[in-house]
Design a protein around this motif. Structure first.
Motif, PDB file in Angstrom:
ATOM      1  N   UNK A 126       0.835  -1.194   0.000  1.00  0.00           N
ATOM      2  CA  UNK A 126       0.000   0.000   0.000  1.00  0.00           C
ATOM      3  C   UNK A 126       0.875   1.251   0.000  1.00  0.00           C
ATOM      4  N   UNK A 127       0.373   2.305  -0.623  1.00  0.00           N
ATOM      5  CA  UNK A 127       1.107   3.558  -0.742  1.00  0.00           C
ATOM      6  C   UNK A 127       0.331   4.673  -0.054  1.00  0.00           C
ATOM      7  N   UNK A 128       1.051   5.740   0.301  1.00  0.00           N
ATOM      8  CA  UNK A 128       0.434   6.903   0.941  1.00  0.00           C
ATOM      9  C   UNK A 128       0.756   8.139   0.114  1.00  0.00           C
ATOM     10  N   UNK A 129      -0.162   9.107   0.113  1.00  0.00           N
ATOM     11  CA  UNK A 129       0.089  10.351  -0.603  1.00  0.00           C
ATOM     12  C   UNK A 129       0.518  11.441   0.370  1.00  0.00           C
ATOM     13  N   UNK A 130       0.859  12.599  -0.179  1.00  0.00           N
ATOM     14  CA  UNK A 130       1.375  13.680   0.647  1.00  0.00           C
ATOM     15  C   UNK A 130       0.318  14.219   1.604  1.00  0.00           C
ATOM     16  N   UNK A 131      -0.953  14.181   1.197  1.00  0.00           N
ATOM     17  CA  UNK A 131      -2.020  14.638   2.094  1.00  0.00           C
ATOM     18  C   UNK A 131      -2.080  13.776   3.354  1.00  0.00           C
ATOM     19  N   UNK A 132      -1.888  12.477   3.196  1.00  0.00           N
ATOM     20  CA  UNK A 132      -1.862  11.599   4.372  1.00  0.00           C
ATOM     21  C   UNK A 132      -0.717  11.986   5.295  1.00  0.00           C
ATOM     22  N   UNK A 133       0.460  12.215   4.720  1.00  0.00           N
ATOM     23  CA  UNK A 133       1.603  12.608   5.543  1.00  0.00           C
ATOM     24  C   UNK A 133       1.352  13.926   6.265  1.00  0.00           C
ATOM     25  N   UNK A 134       0.702  14.865   5.590  1.00  0.00           N
ATOM     26  CA  UNK A 134       0.398  16.145   6.238  1.00  0.00           C
ATOM     27  C   UNK A 134      -0.492  15.934   7.459  1.00  0.00           C
ATOM     28  N   UNK A 137      -4.934 -12.195  -8.148  1.00  0.00           N
ATOM     29  CA  UNK A 137      -4.020 -11.444  -7.286  1.00  0.00           C
ATOM     30  C   UNK A 137      -4.135  -9.965  -7.626  1.00  0.00           C
ATOM     31  N   UNK A 138      -4.487  -9.117  -6.660  1.00  0.00           N
ATOM     32  CA  UNK A 138      -4.565  -7.679  -6.926  1.00  0.00           C
ATOM     33  C   UNK A 138      -3.191  -7.139  -7.332  1.00  0.00           C
ATOM     34  N   UNK A 139      -3.109  -6.379  -8.433  1.00  0.00           N
ATOM     35  CA  UNK A 139      -1.803  -5.845  -8.848  1.00  0.00           C
ATOM     36  C   UNK A 139      -1.282  -4.798  -7.872  1.00  0.00           C
ATOM     37  N   UNK A 140      -0.109  -5.002  -7.295  1.00  0.00           N
ATOM     38  CA  UNK A 140       0.427  -4.024  -6.348  1.00  0.00           C
ATOM     39  C   UNK A 140       0.832  -2.738  -7.060  1.00  0.00           C
ATOM     40  N   UNK A 141       0.590  -1.569  -6.464  1.00  0.00           N
ATOM     41  CA  UNK A 141       0.985  -0.311  -7.089  1.00  0.00           C
ATOM     42  C   UNK A 141       2.463   0.005  -6.919  1.00  0.00           C
ATOM     43  N   UNK A 142       3.154  -0.720  -6.034  1.00  0.00           N
ATOM     44  CA  UNK A 142       4.554  -0.423  -5.735  1.00  0.00           C
ATOM     45  C   UNK A 142       5.185  -1.640  -5.056  1.00  0.00           C
ATOM     46  N   UNK A 143       6.479  -1.556  -4.781  1.00  0.00           N
ATOM     47  CA  UNK A 143       7.318  -2.572  -4.144  1.00  0.00           C
ATOM     48  C   UNK A 143       7.593  -3.734  -5.091  1.00  0.00           C
TER      49      UNK A 143
END
Length: 408
Positions: free
Chosen positions: A181-189, A316-322
């Motif tokens: 799973x990935x996070x965006x900048x809004x989540x980090x804020x 299998x769900x395609x991962x967006x990263x890693x």
């Protein structure tokens, strides 16, 4: 001396051990196990990095003890990377430490900041060192179901209000191993604002930040204004440049936290071998085409896995990263649990995967599949899988007992 020592007793049983034993036994019998279990990159390190190592190691002066926190040129290279990639300015002298991989850096930071009885907020499932580094340092864990939205941050606040003593730190890791799973900048804020309000340190692990597939590079928590007041971030060259065995990573961020890490490290090691550090600086400062090529390779392998396993009967769900896919255990095997299903795959399909339970209790019901074999081998695994799933009544009940209370 028959009892385990104190810190050894704090470590839970190693979930992967059973799977590894079965894998070794199958290979000893001559089975061709397609190992998609360990996240151990199979690609070679780019040649210009190897060449710099060879050039440097020929100079006897580089055979002496090195600098525990990293040679100045390497720390400058990491600071330049952060400015180039994230627009974040770092002082190489006070805000950057080179570590023996991000794993060692994380564990040493745990030693640097933890007092016995401190409470750490850790996502679940997550990479084991995020928890075990603190366990070995005497801390207690409070697990939060992993996520990247408001619900995850509500868990953080709830934990801080209802935990005594108040938690010391919050671990974040995006792109995530094992879930991708990935996070965006809004989540980090939002996370930084909450952590400041609650008095939490943020420890962010972005080891997979250069392995992404949607054209949208994952951000750094340090891009958030004010994050430098409370956060340290860990990176690694292992996956970005195919340098896993070189053991080179970094911790960057808040000066006080970085100073604590550097001081503990100075008592433990003299840093990585100097030629490795020089080659790592060459990786960061040199041409970055190799990073794009590595990313493209994992992208192709991901697509091959999703397509071929899907045709074999496992969606299998395609991962967006890693370099991992986080795959739900097929419905007909769910009651077995992830450990028994992983064992069954070795026994019946000659495929090794990592059981989700090994990454935390909320990882149950999933397995992690590493993209560490070429596309030919991935398609071979899919053919093995298709034969296995086609066997009438195949459920594994006769092969392995179901462990209802498996722990990692």
């Amino acid at each position: 001396m028959h009892e385990d020592f104190h810190r050894i007793k704090r470590l839970p049983p190693y979930v992967f051990a059973e799977v590894n034993r079965l894998k070794a036994a199958a290979r000893a019998r001559g089975a061709d196990i397609i190992d998609l279990g360990m996240g151990n990159p199979d690609l070679p390190t780019p040649q210009h990095i190897v060449d710099k190592l060879v050039e440097t190691v020929a100079r006897p002066r580089t055979h002496r003890y090195s600098a525990s926190k990293g040679i100045p040129g390497l720390r400058r290279a990491q600071a330049a990377y952060y400015e180039r990639r994230f627009g974040v300015k770092l002082d190489p002298e006070t805000q950057v430490v080179a570590t023996l991989g991000s794993k060692e850096g994380f564990a040493t930071m745990a030693q640097a900041i933890t007092a016995p009885g401190d409470v750490i907020l850790v996502p679940n499932p997550t990479y084991p060192i995020h928890e075990f580094g603190f366990l070995l340092s005497g801390a207690a864990m409070r697990h939060l179901k992993a996520g990247t939205g408001e619900e995850f941050l509500r868990q953080v606040e709830h934990a801080c209000v209802h935990t005594i003593p108040k938690p010391l730190a919050l671990v974040l890791s995006y792109p995530s191993n094992p879930t991708a799973m990935v996070a965006d900048l809004d989540f980090y804020k939002d996370a930084v604002a909450l952590a400041k309000r609650l008095g939490l340190i943020i420890l962010s692990d972005i080891a997979y930040t250069e392995i992404y597939f949607d054209g949208n590079p994952p951000p750094s928590v340090l891009q958030v204004p004010g994050a430098m007041d409370i956060a340290v971030e860990f990176t690694s060259l292992s996956k970005t440049y195919n340098m896993p065995g070189w053991r080179m990573g970094f911790a960057v961020g808040n000066e006080r936290l970085i100073a604590a890490l550097a001081r503990i490290k100075s008592y433990l090691d003299y840093g990585a071998f100097t030629p490795i550090q020089v080659a790592a600086a060459a990786a960061l400062n040199g041409p970055q085409d190799c990073v794009e090529e590595i990313r493209a390779t994992y992208h192709s392998r991901r697509d091959c896995l999703v397509e071929s396993f899907g045709r074999a009967g496992w969606d299998i769900p395609p991962p967006p990263a890693t370099m991992f896919a986080w795959a739900p255990v097929p419905e007909q095997f769910k009651e077995l649990g992830s450990v028994e299903f992983a064992k069954l795959l070795i026994e019946k399909a000659e495929i090794a995967v990592a059981p989700g339970l090994g990454f935390g209790e909320y990882g149950e019901g999933f397995v992690r599949i590493a993209l560490v074999e070429n596309e030919h081998r991935i398609r071979q695994a899919a053919r093995n899988l298709k034969k296995f799933l086609a066997q009438p009544g195949e459920s594994g009940h006769n092969e392995f007992p179901i462990q209802q209370n498996a722990s990692r």
